[in-house]
Design a protein around this motif. Sequence first.
Motif, short mmCIF file in Angstrom:
data_model
loop_
_atom_site.label_atom_id
_atom_site.label_comp_id
_atom_site.label_asym_id
_atom_site.label_seq_id
_atom_site.Cartn_x
_atom_site.Cartn_y
_atom_site.Cartn_z
N ILE A 77 0.84 -1.20 0.00
CA ILE A 77 0.00 0.00 0.00
C ILE A 77 0.88 1.25 0.00
O ILE A 77 0.59 2.24 -0.69
N SER A 78 1.96 1.21 0.75
CA SER A 78 2.87 2.36 0.83
C SER A 78 3.57 2.60 -0.50
O SER A 78 3.80 3.76 -0.89
N ILE A 79 3.90 1.54 -1.22
CA ILE A 79 4.48 1.70 -2.56
C ILE A 79 3.47 2.38 -3.48
O ILE A 79 3.81 3.32 -4.22
N ALA A 80 2.22 1.93 -3.44
CA ALA A 80 1.19 2.54 -4.28
C ALA A 80 0.97 4.00 -3.91
O ALA A 80 0.81 4.86 -4.78
N ALA A 81 1.00 4.30 -2.60
CA ALA A 81 0.85 5.70 -2.16
C ALA A 81 2.00 6.55 -2.66
O ALA A 81 1.81 7.71 -3.06
N SER A 82 3.22 6.00 -2.66
CA SER A 82 4.38 6.74 -3.16
C SER A 82 4.24 7.02 -4.65
O SER A 82 4.54 8.13 -5.11
N ILE A 83 3.79 6.04 -5.40
CA ILE A 83 3.62 6.21 -6.85
C ILE A 83 2.56 7.27 -7.15
O ILE A 83 2.76 8.15 -7.99
N PHE A 84 1.43 7.19 -6.45
CA PHE A 84 0.37 8.17 -6.70
C PHE A 84 0.76 9.55 -6.19
O PHE A 84 0.34 10.56 -6.76
N ALA A 85 1.55 9.63 -5.11
CA ALA A 85 2.03 10.93 -4.65
C ALA A 85 2.96 11.55 -5.69
O ALA A 85 2.90 12.76 -5.94
N PHE A 86 3.79 10.72 -6.32
CA PHE A 86 4.65 11.23 -7.38
C PHE A 86 3.83 11.69 -8.58
O PHE A 86 4.09 12.75 -9.15
N ALA A 87 2.83 10.90 -8.96
CA ALA A 87 1.98 11.28 -10.10
C ALA A 87 1.23 12.58 -9.81
O ALA A 87 1.09 13.44 -10.69
N THR A 88 0.77 12.74 -8.57
CA THR A 88 0.08 13.97 -8.20
C THR A 88 1.03 15.16 -8.23
O THR A 88 0.67 16.24 -8.71
N ALA A 89 2.25 14.96 -7.73
CA ALA A 89 3.24 16.04 -7.77
C ALA A 89 3.55 16.43 -9.22
O ALA A 89 3.71 17.62 -9.52
N ILE A 90 3.62 15.46 -10.11
CA ILE A 90 3.87 15.75 -11.53
C ILE A 90 2.70 16.56 -12.11
O ILE A 90 2.91 17.50 -12.88
N CYS A 91 1.48 16.20 -11.75
CA CYS A 91 0.31 16.96 -12.23
C CYS A 91 0.37 18.41 -11.74
O CYS A 91 0.08 19.34 -12.51
N TYR A 92 0.74 18.61 -10.46
CA TYR A 92 0.88 19.97 -9.95
C TYR A 92 2.02 20.70 -10.66
O TYR A 92 1.92 21.90 -10.93
N GLY A 93 3.09 20.00 -11.00
CA GLY A 93 4.19 20.61 -11.73
C GLY A 93 3.76 21.03 -13.14
O GLY A 93 4.12 22.12 -13.60
N CYS A 94 2.99 20.19 -13.81
CA CYS A 94 2.48 20.55 -15.15
C CYS A 94 1.52 21.73 -15.07
O CYS A 94 1.55 22.62 -15.93
N SER A 95 0.67 21.75 -14.05
CA SER A 95 -0.23 22.89 -13.86
C SER A 95 0.55 24.16 -13.59
O SER A 95 0.17 25.24 -14.05
N THR A 96 1.65 24.05 -12.85
CA THR A 96 2.50 25.21 -12.59
C THR A 96 3.10 25.73 -13.88
O THR A 96 3.13 26.95 -14.12
N ALA A 97 3.58 24.85 -14.72
CA ALA A 97 4.17 25.26 -16.00
C ALA A 97 3.12 25.94 -16.89
O ALA A 97 3.40 26.97 -17.51
N LEU A 98 1.93 25.37 -16.96
CA LEU A 98 0.86 25.99 -17.77
C LEU A 98 0.46 27.34 -17.20
O LEU A 98 0.21 28.29 -17.95
N ALA A 99 0.39 27.44 -15.88
CA ALA A 99 0.02 28.71 -15.25
C ALA A 99 1.09 29.77 -15.48
O ALA A 99 0.77 30.94 -15.71
N LEU A 100 2.35 29.37 -15.42
CA LEU A 100 3.43 30.32 -15.68
C LEU A 100 3.36 30.83 -17.12
O LEU A 100 3.53 32.03 -17.37
N ARG A 101 3.07 29.96 -18.03
CA ARG A 101 2.94 30.36 -19.44
C ARG A 101 1.79 31.35 -19.63
O ARG A 101 1.93 32.34 -20.35
N ARG A 102 0.66 31.09 -18.97
CA ARG A 102 -0.48 31.99 -19.09
C ARG A 102 -0.19 33.33 -18.40
O ARG A 102 -0.60 34.37 -18.88
#
Length: 178
Positions: free
Chosen positions: A150-175
Amino acid sequence: MLPRGGSSMPPPPNPVAYFPPPRVTLPSGLDILRTYSGAFISLEILFGTVVWILVSATHVPLPLLQGWVMFVAVTAWFLSIVFLCVFLFSYANRIAINWNQADFLFHGATFVFYFGAFLLQAATTSLHHFPRNSNSTMQETLLADNEYNISIAASIFAFATAICYGCSTALALRRWKL
């Protein structure tokens, strides 16, 4: 000479001149969901939900580390829902702030916190083989096999969520910098 009943004071200034209209480049209503930013916000909410469900499913062997992960996950999840609702219900057009800058600041700060939470969750996962209690005669590991998975899955999804926030940050900076 002033006219009868006149005043020497000028008329009050127009308050609209002092409050510029909101600067929004994201669409309002359901159209927000058709943009990349709307898709990333939806993924942030979805993956964030999975993260805090998975973390809360373990017995939380390290409350200090996983407590921070839970705090970041639940707070970011709630604020992302509020942020999405601001655009879904067209409140962004009524509140006079620079939404592009606010979007960048929110997603940038949340990315930093979520990436830190991912690192803490991954650190907790890496301590799988350490003994739970060093004074005990039984050799229990810090995480049981089920909790480890379960902890491995939580780590993977936490990384995926962080990547989504990073992509949103890049799009927001561009706008914001357009």
